[in-house]
Scaffold this motif. Structure first.
Motif, PDB file in Angstrom:
ATOM      1  N   MET A  43       0.966  -1.480   0.040  1.00  0.00           N
ATOM      2  CA  MET A  43       0.173  -0.028   0.413  1.00  0.00           C
ATOM      3  C   MET A  43       0.532   1.359   0.325  1.00  0.00           C
ATOM      4  N   ARG A  44       0.297   1.894  -0.837  1.00  0.00           N
ATOM      5  CA  ARG A  44       0.985   3.510  -0.671  1.00  0.00           C
ATOM      6  C   ARG A  44       0.791   4.082   0.118  1.00  0.00           C
ATOM      7  N   ILE A  45       1.183   4.617   1.209  1.00  0.00           N
ATOM      8  CA  ILE A  45       1.063   5.812   2.320  1.00  0.00           C
ATOM      9  C   ILE A  45       1.280   7.762   1.931  1.00  0.00           C
ATOM     10  N   LEU A  46       0.027   8.770   2.086  1.00  0.00           N
ATOM     11  CA  LEU A  46       1.073   9.787   1.998  1.00  0.00           C
ATOM     12  C   LEU A  46       1.118  10.396   2.753  1.00  0.00           C
ATOM     13  N   LEU A  47       2.319  10.093   4.032  1.00  0.00           N
ATOM     14  CA  LEU A  47       2.223  10.946   5.877  1.00  0.00           C
ATOM     15  C   LEU A  47       2.141  12.256   6.044  1.00  0.00           C
ATOM     16  N   ILE A  48       1.515  12.874   6.577  1.00  0.00           N
ATOM     17  CA  ILE A  48       1.344  14.599   6.249  1.00  0.00           C
ATOM     18  C   ILE A  48       1.277  14.480   7.854  1.00  0.00           C
ATOM     19  N   GLU A  49       3.095  14.794   8.009  1.00  0.00           N
ATOM     20  CA  GLU A  49       2.598  14.765   9.923  1.00  0.00           C
ATOM     21  C   GLU A  49       4.250  16.058  10.015  1.00  0.00           C
ATOM     22  N   ASP A  50       4.375  16.799  10.774  1.00  0.00           N
ATOM     23  CA  ASP A  50       4.941  17.610  10.571  1.00  0.00           C
ATOM     24  C   ASP A  50       6.601  17.472  12.137  1.00  0.00           C
ATOM     25  N   ASP A  51       5.610  16.313  12.357  1.00  0.00           N
ATOM     26  CA  ASP A  51       6.827  16.390  13.824  1.00  0.00           C
ATOM     27  C   ASP A  51       7.801  15.109  13.038  1.00  0.00           C
ATOM     28  N   ARG A  52       9.134  15.327  13.309  1.00  0.00           N
ATOM     29  CA  ARG A  52      10.056  14.586  12.614  1.00  0.00           C
ATOM     30  C   ARG A  52       9.526  13.775  13.513  1.00  0.00           C
ATOM     31  N   VAL A  53       9.480  13.007  14.782  1.00  0.00           N
ATOM     32  CA  VAL A  53       9.932  11.940  15.608  1.00  0.00           C
ATOM     33  C   VAL A  53       8.367  11.188  15.272  1.00  0.00           C
ATOM     34  N   ILE A  54       7.566  11.387  15.108  1.00  0.00           N
ATOM     35  CA  ILE A  54       6.134  10.861  15.136  1.00  0.00           C
ATOM     36  C   ILE A  54       6.718  10.292  14.191  1.00  0.00           C
ATOM     37  N   ALA A  55       7.159  11.577  12.634  1.00  0.00           N
ATOM     38  CA  ALA A  55       7.054  10.886  11.617  1.00  0.00           C
ATOM     39  C   ALA A  55       7.725   9.888  10.909  1.00  0.00           C
ATOM     40  N   THR A  56       8.883   9.907  11.870  1.00  0.00           N
ATOM     41  CA  THR A  56       9.958   8.894  12.211  1.00  0.00           C
ATOM     42  C   THR A  56       9.751   7.124  12.166  1.00  0.00           C
ATOM     43  N   ALA A  57       9.014   7.359  13.171  1.00  0.00           N
ATOM     44  CA  ALA A  57       7.487   6.146  13.763  1.00  0.00           C
ATOM     45  C   ALA A  57       7.379   5.558  13.026  1.00  0.00           C
ATOM     46  N   LEU A  58       6.027   6.681  13.033  1.00  0.00           N
ATOM     47  CA  LEU A  58       5.155   5.631  11.852  1.00  0.00           C
ATOM     48  C   LEU A  58       5.793   5.579  10.401  1.00  0.00           C
ATOM     49  N   ARG A  59       6.659   6.357   9.572  1.00  0.00           N
ATOM     50  CA  ARG A  59       7.440   5.168   8.670  1.00  0.00           C
ATOM     51  C   ARG A  59       8.465   4.098   9.227  1.00  0.00           C
TER      52      ARG A  59
END
Length: 115
Positions: A1-17
């Motif tokens: 699945m291709r996901i677009l993650l729109i998140e400005d917090d780098r720590v959260i985005a890294t964990a989610l990714r």
């Protein structure tokens, strides 16, 4: 699945990714709504993970605009806005799910699978 993650917090985005990629998903991470609009104009996504409070605007108008243009890509809102009225507004704006931060990554994985 291709996901677009729109998140400005780098720590959260890294964990989610990292979590999503470990489960076999491809994740494009962007921190601004303007960049997300450009990505959506040129790339097809299977899911959008959307924070509501971003440096260049609020996620709900972005979501409403997406839906008004007929885009039915599933959207999971991820936000610290935790009032029932916030959740209702997000779902009424066209979100498929609404997840309040902080959340467990396993719960997000389950919700991704559900939508």
């Amino acid at each position: 699945m291709r996901i677009l993650l729109i998140e400005d917090d780098r720590v959260i985005a890294t964990a989610l990714r990292e979590q999503a990629e470990a489960e076999g998903h491809s994740v494009d991470w962007l921190a601004r709504l303007d960049d997300a609009r450009e990505a959506l104009a040129t790339t097809g996504f299977d899911l959008i993970l959307l924070d509501l409070m971003l440096p260049d605007g609020l996620g709900l108008p972005f979501l409403r605009d997406l839906r008004s243009r007929g885009d039915r890509t599933p959207v999971i809102i991820m936000t610290a806005l935790d009032q029932v009225s916030d959740r209702i507004e997000g779902l009424n704006a066209g979100a498929d799910d609404y997840l309040v931060k902080p959340f467990d990554l396993s719960e997000l994985s389950a919700r991704i699978g559900a939508v």
